[in-house]
Design a protein around this motif. Structure first.
Motif, mmCIF file in Angstrom:
data_model
loop_
_atom_site.group_PDB
_atom_site.id
_atom_site.type_symbol
_atom_site.label_atom_id
_atom_site.label_comp_id
_atom_site.label_asym_id
_atom_site.label_seq_id
_atom_site.Cartn_x
_atom_site.Cartn_y
_atom_site.Cartn_z
ATOM 1 N N LEU A 13 33.679 49.238 31.225
ATOM 2 C CA LEU A 13 33.798 50.623 32.224
ATOM 3 C C LEU A 13 34.349 49.833 33.500
ATOM 4 C CD1 LEU A 13 32.980 53.345 33.063
ATOM 5 C CD2 LEU A 13 30.983 52.406 33.882
ATOM 6 N N ALA A 14 33.747 48.830 33.917
ATOM 7 C CA ALA A 14 33.985 48.023 35.214
ATOM 8 C C ALA A 14 35.519 47.808 35.279
ATOM 9 C CB ALA A 14 33.276 46.832 35.385
ATOM 10 N N ARG A 15 36.047 47.407 33.937
ATOM 11 C CA ARG A 15 37.415 46.778 33.736
ATOM 12 C C ARG A 15 38.332 48.031 34.035
ATOM 13 N NH1 ARG A 15 38.191 42.632 29.113
ATOM 14 N NH2 ARG A 15 40.290 42.823 30.193
ATOM 15 N N LYS A 16 37.864 49.229 33.802
ATOM 16 C CA LYS A 16 38.895 50.346 33.690
ATOM 17 C C LYS A 16 38.536 51.077 35.245
ATOM 18 C CE LYS A 16 38.408 51.436 28.995
ATOM 19 N NZ LYS A 16 37.127 51.744 27.955
ATOM 20 N N CYS A 17 37.573 50.574 36.045
ATOM 21 C CA CYS A 17 37.487 51.566 37.348
ATOM 22 C C CYS A 17 38.561 50.976 38.411
ATOM 23 C CB CYS A 17 36.113 51.083 37.891
ATOM 24 S SG CYS A 17 34.819 51.592 37.228
ATOM 25 N N LEU A 18 39.154 51.988 38.651
ATOM 26 C CA LEU A 18 40.349 51.760 39.306
ATOM 27 C C LEU A 18 40.299 51.280 41.028
ATOM 28 C CD1 LEU A 18 42.139 55.292 38.569
ATOM 29 C CD2 LEU A 18 42.412 53.045 37.444
ATOM 30 N N GLN A 19 39.127 51.531 41.466
ATOM 31 C CA GLN A 19 38.840 50.927 42.650
ATOM 32 C C GLN A 19 37.510 49.781 42.914
ATOM 33 O OE1 GLN A 19 39.001 54.307 45.406
ATOM 34 N NE2 GLN A 19 39.252 55.536 43.725
ATOM 35 N N LEU A 20 37.505 49.346 41.873
ATOM 36 C CA LEU A 20 36.371 48.266 41.753
ATOM 37 C C LEU A 20 36.302 47.298 42.723
ATOM 38 C CD1 LEU A 20 33.783 47.908 39.763
ATOM 39 C CD2 LEU A 20 34.882 46.132 38.943
ATOM 40 N N LYS A 21 35.120 47.123 43.452
ATOM 41 C CA LYS A 21 34.845 46.111 44.348
ATOM 42 C C LYS A 21 34.169 44.980 43.871
ATOM 43 C CE LYS A 21 34.515 49.053 48.710
ATOM 44 N NZ LYS A 21 33.611 49.508 49.504
ATOM 45 N N CYS A 22 33.051 45.251 43.006
ATOM 46 C CA CYS A 22 32.274 44.164 42.348
ATOM 47 C C CYS A 22 31.349 44.988 41.397
ATOM 48 C CB CYS A 22 31.466 43.642 43.534
ATOM 49 S SG CYS A 22 30.563 42.248 42.806
ATOM 50 N N PHE A 23 31.449 44.050 40.260
ATOM 51 C CA PHE A 23 30.560 44.282 39.100
ATOM 52 C C PHE A 23 29.582 43.154 39.110
ATOM 53 C CE2 PHE A 23 29.166 43.102 34.835
ATOM 54 C CZ PHE A 23 28.553 44.528 34.092
ATOM 55 N N THR A 24 28.008 43.679 39.196
ATOM 56 C CA THR A 24 27.133 42.796 39.426
ATOM 57 C C THR A 24 26.265 42.946 38.064
ATOM 58 O OG1 THR A 24 27.151 43.023 41.724
ATOM 59 C CG2 THR A 24 25.272 41.877 40.953
ATOM 60 N N TYR A 25 25.939 41.585 37.574
ATOM 61 C CA TYR A 25 25.118 41.758 36.228
ATOM 62 C C TYR A 25 23.885 41.269 36.578
ATOM 63 C CZ TYR A 25 23.106 40.070 31.915
ATOM 64 O OH TYR A 25 22.153 39.785 31.087
ATOM 65 N N VAL A 26 22.780 42.085 36.467
ATOM 66 C CA VAL A 26 21.492 41.425 36.900
ATOM 67 C C VAL A 26 20.975 40.497 35.476
ATOM 68 C CG1 VAL A 26 19.081 41.790 37.386
ATOM 69 C CG2 VAL A 26 20.833 43.032 38.374
ATOM 70 N N SER A 27 21.005 39.083 35.707
ATOM 71 C CA SER A 27 20.729 38.242 34.534
ATOM 72 C C SER A 27 19.081 37.956 34.944
ATOM 73 C CB SER A 27 21.731 37.214 34.389
ATOM 74 O OG SER A 27 21.034 36.486 33.277
ATOM 75 N N THR A 28 18.925 36.830 34.480
ATOM 76 C CA THR A 28 17.471 36.172 34.947
ATOM 77 C C THR A 28 17.641 34.688 34.986
ATOM 78 O OG1 THR A 28 15.304 35.486 33.994
ATOM 79 C CG2 THR A 28 17.072 36.280 32.416
#
Ligand SMILES: NC(=O)c1ccc[n+]([C@@H]2O[C@H](COP(=O)([O-])OP(=O)(O)OC[C@H]3O[C@@H](n4cnc5c(N)ncnc54)[C@H](OP(=O)(O)O)[C@@H]3O)[C@@H](O)[C@H]2O)c1
Length: 279
Positions: A120-135
């Protein structure tokens, strides 16, 4: 040549934000929503992923759990189009935190949802940041953990193939489950580490942050001191002591308990998206 935007202040980054949050009904997700709403008055829209629960049979509930991690996070095509056109900040928090989760289910939920959220993030036209909450414990089998992505012994694509085997009795599944139980500490850490590898290999050029909190406990101060909505880990143990159910507990006094208050965690999460977008 286009110049990469620089957001001097957190407020600049979140102003007019269209923010998509998975796991918004969970412990950290709730607090993330709360904090964003309290601290940034000019966010445009928050989009949250909520699955159906309650009032459905066990079978239907299980089916719907699987559906919700099927392609596109179970989001309708019209909602998906809306998200692609509008969303510019994503926090992917959703996960199953059960350490003894069935392997197939842990892969589908944790790894599958990360792949879908990243798509989804890769398709977002205006993405500023994708943050994955890991551990902080995604590589818990290691003595020393640095801020790097350690390649798991089993590649994440192998795990995805494995999760397509439907029967628990399938010999390939039985053997893999046995081997994988030795590879990382449990199915939670295994799939969280694999998700980091997936992001590293599939994120392409989008701005990404991987955020690794340690053991999150109740809030220190905000929005109120001592807020928590679960009995995970140390909270369960302390509740057991306070209620008198647990009278003694074996511990290694040399081990450190890496605990962090939930409000500090969420504040750092909010800052890490901003920081990553600027890097
Ligand atoms: N809590 C900690 O100490 C800690 C420490 C380090 C890292 N983390 C990470 O922080 C993130 C959030 O953890 P948390 O403590 O907030 O956990 P949580 O309270 O259990 O919340 C998990 C969230 O994920 C959603 N979810 C789980 N399975 C799903 C599925 N199959 N489909 C759709 N949604 C699903 C849940 O939705 P429902 O409400 O519908 O169940 C809930 O919103 C996780 O990625 C976790 O690995 C947590």
């Amino acid at each position: 040549m286009t110049t990469k935007p620089h957001y001097l202040r957190l407020e600049d980054f979140y102003r007019d934000g269209h923010i998509f949050i998975t796991g918004a009904t969970g412990f950290l997700g709730k607090l993330l929503l709360n904090t964003l709403l309290r601290k940034f008055s000019d966010i445009d829209t928050l989009y949250i992923l909520v699955r159906e629960r309650g009032g459905v049979t066990i079978e239907k509930r299980i089916d719907s759990l699987f559906e919700s991690v099927e392609p596109n996070l179970g989001i309708s095509s019209s909602d998906y189009s809306l998200l692609i056109s509008k969303v510019n900040i994503i926090f992917h928090c959703a996960a199953t935190l059960r350490f003894d989760e069935e392997l197939r289910f842990a892969i589908r939920t944790n790894l599958g949802s990360t792949q879908s959220a990243l798509n989804l993030a890769r398709k977002c036209l205006q993405l500023k940041c994708f943050t994955y909450v890991s551990t902080a414990f995604s590589n818990a089998y290691r003595q020393q953990i640095d801020e790097v992505i350690y390649p798991p012994k089993t590649h994440y694509k192998q795990l995805i193939s494995l999760s397509k085997i439907e029967s628990n009795e399938d010999p390939q599944y039985v053997t893999a489950r046995k081997c994988l139980s030795q590879e990382n500490v449990n199915t939670y850490t295994l799939t969280k580490a694999a998700s980091e590898q997936l992001i590293q290999e599939e994120a392409g050029k989008i701005p990404v942050a991987i955020f690794r909190p340690s053991i999150v406990i109740s809030t220190n101060n905000e929005p109120i001191p001592g807020w928590i909505d679960n009995l995970y880990g140390p909270t369960g143990v302390i509740t057991g002591f306070k209620s008198g159910i647990i009278r003694s507990f074996h511990v290694n006094a040399k081990n450190k308990a890496d605990l962090v208050p939930a409000d500090w965690t969420v504040n750092a999460l909010i800052c890490s998206a901003w920081h990553s977008a600027n890097r």
